[in-house]
Each structure stands twice: as C-alpha cells, then as structure tokens.
Write a protein that holds these residues in place. Structure first.
Motif, PDB file in Angstrom:
ATOM      1  N   PRO A 225       0.808  -1.230   0.000  1.00 41.95           N
ATOM      2  CA  PRO A 225       0.000   0.000   0.000  1.00 41.95           C
ATOM      3  C   PRO A 225       0.837   1.274   0.000  1.00 41.95           C
ATOM      4  CG  PRO A 225       0.213  -0.812   2.226  1.00 41.95           C
ATOM      5  CD  PRO A 225       0.951  -1.802   1.348  1.00 41.95           C
ATOM      6  N   GLN A 226       0.170   2.390  -0.282  1.00 42.26           N
ATOM      7  CA  GLN A 226       0.742   3.712  -0.079  1.00 42.26           C
ATOM      8  C   GLN A 226       0.561   4.097   1.390  1.00 42.26           C
ATOM      9  OE1 GLN A 226       2.357   5.656  -2.358  1.00 42.26           O
ATOM     10  NE2 GLN A 226       2.194   3.929  -3.797  1.00 42.26           N
ATOM     11  N   LEU A 227       1.582   4.640   1.992  1.00 42.74           N
ATOM     12  CA  LEU A 227       1.490   5.008   3.403  1.00 42.74           C
ATOM     13  C   LEU A 227       0.727   6.317   3.556  1.00 42.74           C
ATOM     14  CD1 LEU A 227       5.127   4.197   4.589  1.00 42.74           C
ATOM     15  CD2 LEU A 227       3.080   2.756   4.749  1.00 42.74           C
ATOM     16  N   PRO A 228      -0.045   6.455   4.644  1.00 39.62           N
ATOM     17  CA  PRO A 228      -0.792   7.698   4.861  1.00 39.62           C
ATOM     18  C   PRO A 228       0.132   8.840   5.280  1.00 39.62           C
ATOM     19  CG  PRO A 228      -1.006   6.264   6.757  1.00 39.62           C
ATOM     20  CD  PRO A 228      -0.263   5.467   5.719  1.00 39.62           C
ATOM     21  N   ARG A 229      -0.262  10.052   4.997  1.00 43.19           N
ATOM     22  CA  ARG A 229       0.475  11.234   5.450  1.00 43.19           C
ATOM     23  C   ARG A 229      -0.102  11.665   6.799  1.00 43.19           C
ATOM     24  NH1 ARG A 229       3.483  14.029   1.645  1.00 43.19           N
ATOM     25  NH2 ARG A 229       3.396  13.171  -0.478  1.00 43.19           N
ATOM     26  N   LEU A 230       0.698  11.558   7.856  1.00 43.95           N
ATOM     27  CA  LEU A 230       0.237  11.891   9.200  1.00 43.95           C
ATOM     28  C   LEU A 230       0.732  13.283   9.575  1.00 43.95           C
ATOM     29  CD1 LEU A 230       0.933   8.481  10.979  1.00 43.95           C
ATOM     30  CD2 LEU A 230      -1.177   9.264   9.877  1.00 43.95           C
ATOM     31  N   PRO A 231      -0.050  14.023  10.340  1.00 41.80           N
ATOM     32  CA  PRO A 231       0.338  15.397  10.678  1.00 41.80           C
ATOM     33  C   PRO A 231       1.558  15.481  11.577  1.00 41.80           C
ATOM     34  CG  PRO A 231      -1.644  14.733  11.873  1.00 41.80           C
ATOM     35  CD  PRO A 231      -1.379  13.660  10.875  1.00 41.80           C
ATOM     36  N   GLY A 232       1.842  14.440  12.365  1.00 40.03           N
ATOM     37  CA  GLY A 232       2.970  14.513  13.295  1.00 40.03           C
ATOM     38  C   GLY A 232       4.067  13.507  12.999  1.00 40.03           C
ATOM     39  N   PRO A 233       3.798  12.235  13.210  1.00 38.59           N
ATOM     40  CA  PRO A 233       4.850  11.222  13.066  1.00 38.59           C
ATOM     41  C   PRO A 233       5.340  11.083  11.620  1.00 38.59           C
ATOM     42  CG  PRO A 233       2.981  10.377  14.315  1.00 38.59           C
ATOM     43  CD  PRO A 233       2.534  11.654  13.699  1.00 38.59           C
ATOM     44  N   GLY A 234       6.610  10.714  11.481  1.00 38.59           N
ATOM     45  CA  GLY A 234       7.141  10.330  10.187  1.00 38.59           C
ATOM     46  C   GLY A 234       6.984   8.834  10.003  1.00 38.59           C
ATOM     47  N   MET A 235       6.821   8.414   8.774  1.00 39.99           N
ATOM     48  CA  MET A 235       6.590   6.998   8.515  1.00 39.99           C
ATOM     49  C   MET A 235       7.261   6.609   7.199  1.00 39.99           C
ATOM     50  SD  MET A 235       2.925   4.976   8.224  1.00 39.99           S
ATOM     51  CE  MET A 235       2.389   5.710   9.779  1.00 39.99           C
ATOM     52  N   THR A 236       7.886   5.433   7.188  1.00 40.05           N
ATOM     53  CA  THR A 236       8.480   4.912   5.964  1.00 40.05           C
ATOM     54  C   THR A 236       8.441   3.394   5.997  1.00 40.05           C
ATOM     55  OG1 THR A 236      10.409   5.048   4.495  1.00 40.05           O
ATOM     56  CG2 THR A 236      10.855   4.774   6.824  1.00 40.05           C
TER      57      THR A 236
END
Length: 570
Positions: A345-356
């Motif tokens: 999947p495509q990862l969601p864009r979160l307002p705080g945490p970074g994700m990869t």
C-alpha cells in the motif's frame, strides 16, 4: 635406487643420493625433470626444470604438479580427468606425448614434449616426468602459436561440456552473454559479436569483443541498436536472425550494394574490425530465434570452414537454451515485482509522526512472497500499523497476503474494537473464506493521549516482537501481547498490550527475514537487529531504515523482508 627423503633441502630439492645422481645426468641433456609422489605432488626437481620453467625448486617442491604446471594451449587449467600427464601418473605406466603446455613462473606458457615413467626411490612409488621445450615460451598475455590450430575432437567435446555448465549456471542475460564471449574468444576466434532480438522484435548489438594483448576488449562504438531484420534478405546475418541457417562470410560478402540496414552495419563492422573471415550462426530458443553469434578472425590467418559451423551451431544451441531460461526468469521476476508493488500500500500522510516502509523480495521464487506491511487511518482517528507474514514464497503466498490484508482493513475500519478482537475476527474468517494455511502478524493502534503523548496498543499473533528505539539509543523489544499465529484452531483468547512512545523514538515493525540466518539462533538475530537499531537512532528516518536493512539483514538470507518504521515527533 635409494629415494629422496620426505623433506627438501634448503634450496627446495629433494634429498637423497640417488635422486641427486639422476638429476645431474638429466642436467647434461638439457632436459627438465621432476619427481612426483603417488598424489602427484612434486618431491624433486632438477636444474633443467628450474631453468625451463623459470621457477626455483623451493617454489615447486611440495606443490601439486597438475595444479601448478599443467595447462592447455590457452593457459587454462586442464580438468584433471583430461590431463594425459596426470593420467599416466595414476595408471602407473609409461606414457609420452607432444604439444602439451606448462605454465612458467612469469605466467607464460611453454610448449613441451614429455615422457612419464614410474620408478621406485627407496620404498615409495614415484613418477619421473621428463620434458623438452618445443620452442620459445609465449610471453604473458600473448597467445601461443598453436592456439590457432583446429581443436581436437576431445577439445571440442570439452568445450561443449564447459559451455553447458557455464551458461546454465546463471539466470542473468547480461552475465550469460559475458560468459559466452569468454568461452569462444580467444579459443576459437579473435572477435565475438552477439546480436540479440528483444521482446519487441528489435535487434540490439549486445557485444562486440576482441582479444587485445591477451585481454578481452569491448568495442562500444560498434554496439547498440540495429536496423530491423529484413524478411527476404539472403545476406548471412539476416538469415541467421531469421533462424534460417548458419553461414560463412567475409568482407567481400558485404561489398555490393546493401539490401538492408543490417547489411550497412555489417559492412561497417568488417571495415572497423579488419575481420577477413567470419562464421555466423543463429541463437535459437525453444520457441523463437533469440539472436545470432558471429565469430571473426583478423589476426590468425586461418579462415573458417564449413566444418567449423558444426561446432558453432552446437555452441549457439546451448547458448539459446541458457538465454531462453534467463529471459523467462527475468520476465517472471518483472511480473512478480509489478504484482508486489501493486499489493503493497501507499502510506498515509500523518500530521505529526514520520513513517516509511521497505520491502526486499526473496532472491528466488520469482521475487514475490507473503510478507507485507500496512498503515491506514481508522474511523476514530487512530492509526493502524500492521506487519505480517503468510507462510510461503510464491504467488499463492502473495495472493493469501492480499486476502488477509483486505479483510483486516475491513474489520479494523468497521469494528471499533481493540487489536486483539480484530485479529480474532480475522483468524476465524480466514479459516473459512481464504486458502491461507498459517500466518503471523502484529496489529497495532497508535493514538495521541489528552496530554499530547503518543501511545501504542497492539496484539501479536506469533510474529517477531516490535522494536522501540529511543532518541538516546536505548532499544528494547515490546514482548507483551503475544499469542498464537493465525490458522491454529482452538487457541486461547488473544490479549493486548500498551506502551508509551517517547518523543523522538522510533518504532520498528519487521518480518523474520530481517533476523533469521542459517547457522545462528533467532535470539542472535534479534540481538543483532537491536544493536544496529540503537546505533542508528540519531539518523533521519529514511537513512535509519536503509542502513538498518543493510546492516541487520543476514548476508545469506533467502527470505523476503518487510519493514515499517514510525518516528515520533519531538
């Protein structure tokens, strides 16, 4: 005769009065000689051998004579079963021959005539090998004169066997082409030209290689795209690319008015290379023509003959099967990688945490497997984090993974329940509506408390535990909330666990391909991952993830790897 002792003297010669006497006699005839034990190891050499081979005795005594000295006319080590000198040693009889080769200390080749005869020195059976030089040694990198002679029947069979073994041991098209070139140049020709037909029926001149000062040199200015194959052209390369026949050619073949773009390129090839004789054969796969192989001679004076075409066709037949297999494998890999990209999947864009996230396919099994990651925002604003592994490394595992992922998304979105209850629903449904036999997974909910801190609630179904790394480099595993893997009926109720996620910390969810290694325990793999993650805590998230995969993944790992990393804001 009394034999030499097992040890050598200071200058490397075997001791013993009998050997010394024999060596002195042989020296007067200018012959080289060495004495070998029953294993073929050198136990004595005379001064003539030192001089002819440009090697000190100390560098020969104790060494395997076959590995050290015996070569074919191209400087290659002869297979032991094909070496006549070694065969005479093993048979215990007297034998002799000519036009054999020995490698000198400076790397050059010495053509010899030889005689090998058994003798007994002391109580040890030994073999005395005498040899004379047939001419000057060929300087390093220079082809021996005899290299232009026609191959014997034994050498032809050995070449075909080597071709089969060498080409079928790779599934990479480019590597197969490189190996094919090394097999035929300089053994058969001064030049090798390989034209391949792509899957879009375009011709590509993949390799134009010559031997120069003993080295293989690519002529890149002659390589690249070629005109299309003409349907009716009688010219040699055009016929070969259509799979019609093998043909001999020379520069005179293409001197007339060109009938196609390929004929123009062939005239350019002959002009640039100086080839005076060429043999061209089609490379056929199981279902289609894959290209053509051209061997050319510019330095050696012999022209190719019709008899040479038989050997060339045998070589291209084997090359065609190898290239066909390599193309099929690469085609399957491309399909598998495309499928995998669409499944992840495509990862969601979160307002705080970074994700990869990262996914590394398994090296085998068409590069697709059952490992997956997922992250999505739930109806109540929490973020679901998932990593899982369906048993298997094939398309069935990938299909099962897709089924579980979609079902899990549906349950997690529609049911406002703890992770343990969601996984219980998934487990019960999967037993009846999917073909997944067993799977492991971690499902977590990441939420923000009223005080603005991040919190993780998770359940673990037989999966390696999540790893939490603080910004100061303290790393520990979240081992609570552990239960049985999916697919086991009658299991106990699943539990949840909760932990705070400190500011600046990094949460790592991963699959077992990152920690499992043959010959090492899982605990060792977990400790290796923890140690590397702690050392990378200060890195930006993208760099942290890339370096963690590079450092922690075992070098001999044969499993795919999925990794999801979340960086909590400071």
């Amino acid at each position: 005769m009394t034999g030499p002792e097992a040890a050598g003297t200071a200058d490397g010669r075997a001791t013993g009065s009998a050997w010394e006497a024999v060596a002195k006699v042989l020296d007067t005839f200018g012959a080289g000689a060495y004495l070998a034990d029953e294993r073929g190891h050198i136990i004595g050499v005379n001064a003539g051998a030192e001089q002819l081979l440009a090697r000190p005795a100390a560098g020969m005594v104790g060494r395997d004579s076959h590995d050290l000295l015996h070569r074919n006319r191209y400087g290659e080590t002869i297979p032991r079963i094909q070496c006549p000198i070694r065969e005479s040693m093993l048979s215990g009889g007297t034998a002799q021959g000519t036009e054999e080769w020995m490698e000198r200390g400076d790397g050059s080749l010495l053509g010899i005539s030889w005689l090998a005869t058994p003798c007994v020195i002391g109580d040890r059976p030994t073999t005395l090998v005498l040899f004379h030089a047939l001419g000057r040694a060929a300087p390093p990198g220079e082809l021996p004169v005899q290299a232009t002679a026609s191959l014997s029947e034994l050498e032809r069979l050995a070449l075909l066997a080597e071709t089969t073994t060498t080409l079928t041991s790779t599934l990479d098209v480019d590597e197969a082409v490189r190996r094919l070139v090394r097999l035929v140049v300089p053994r058969l020709a001064d030049w090798a030209v390989i034209d391949l037909i792509t899957e879009r029926d375009e011709v590509w001149r993949t390799a134009v290689v010559q031997v120069e000062d003993g080295a293989l040199v690519h002529r890149e200015e002659l390589e690249g795209a070629m005109p299309p194959v003409p349907e009716e052209s009688p010219m040699p390369l055009s016929r070969a690319l259509r799979g019609v026949a093998s043909t001999l050619a020379g520069p005179e073949t293409y001197q007339g008015p060109p009938d196609s773009g390929i004929a123009v390129e062939q005239r350019r090839l002959f002009d640039a290379t100086g080839m005076h004789s060429a043999a061209i054969a089609p490379i056929r796969g199981l279902r289609e023509v894959l290209g053509a192989l051209t061997l050319g001679r510019s330095e050696r004076p012999e022209r190719f003959t019709v008899a040479d075409l038989t050997l060339l066709e045998d070589i291209t037949r084997r090359a065609g099967l190898a290239l066909d297999n390599a193309r099929l494998y690469q085609r399957q890999r491309t399909v598998a990688e495309t499928m995998q990209r669409h499944l992840l999947p495509q990862l969601p864009r979160l307002p705080g945490p970074g994700m990869t996230a990262r996914y590394l396919p398994a090296p085998d099994a068409s590069q697709v497997g059952g490992d997956w990651y997922d992250a999505f925002v739930l109806a109540d604003g929490a973020t679901a984090l998932v990593v899982g592994d369906v048993v298997g490394h094939d398309l069935d595992a990938a299909a099962g993974m897709a089924q579980l992922r979609n079902m899990l998304r549906a349950y997690a979105w529609s049911q406002q329940e703890p992770p343990s209850r969601i996984v219980e629903r998934l487990d019960n449904a999967a037993l009846h509506v999917t073909e997944v036999s067993m799977a492991t997974m971690v499902l977590a909910r990441m939420t923000v408390t009223d005080t603005g801190l991040y919190e993780l609630t998770w359940t673990n179904a037989g999966h390696p535990p999540p790893l939490l790394v603080t910004r100061d480099g303290v790393a520990h595993y979240l081992t609570e909330g552990h239960g049985l893997l999916l697919g086991i009926e009658g299991g106990r109720p699943r539990t949840d666990a909760t932990a705070a996620l400190p500011p600046g910390s990094t949460l790592v969810l991963y699959t077992d391909g990152l920690i499992e290694d043959r010959g090492h325990s899982v605990d060792e793999g977990l400790e290796r991952l923890r140690r590397h993650a702690a050392s990378l805590a200060h890195r930006p998230l993208q760099s942290f993830t890339d370096q963690l995969l590079k450092r922690a993944r075992p070098p001999g790992n044969e499993d795919d790897v999925a990794l999801l990393a979340v960086r909590i804001p400071t």
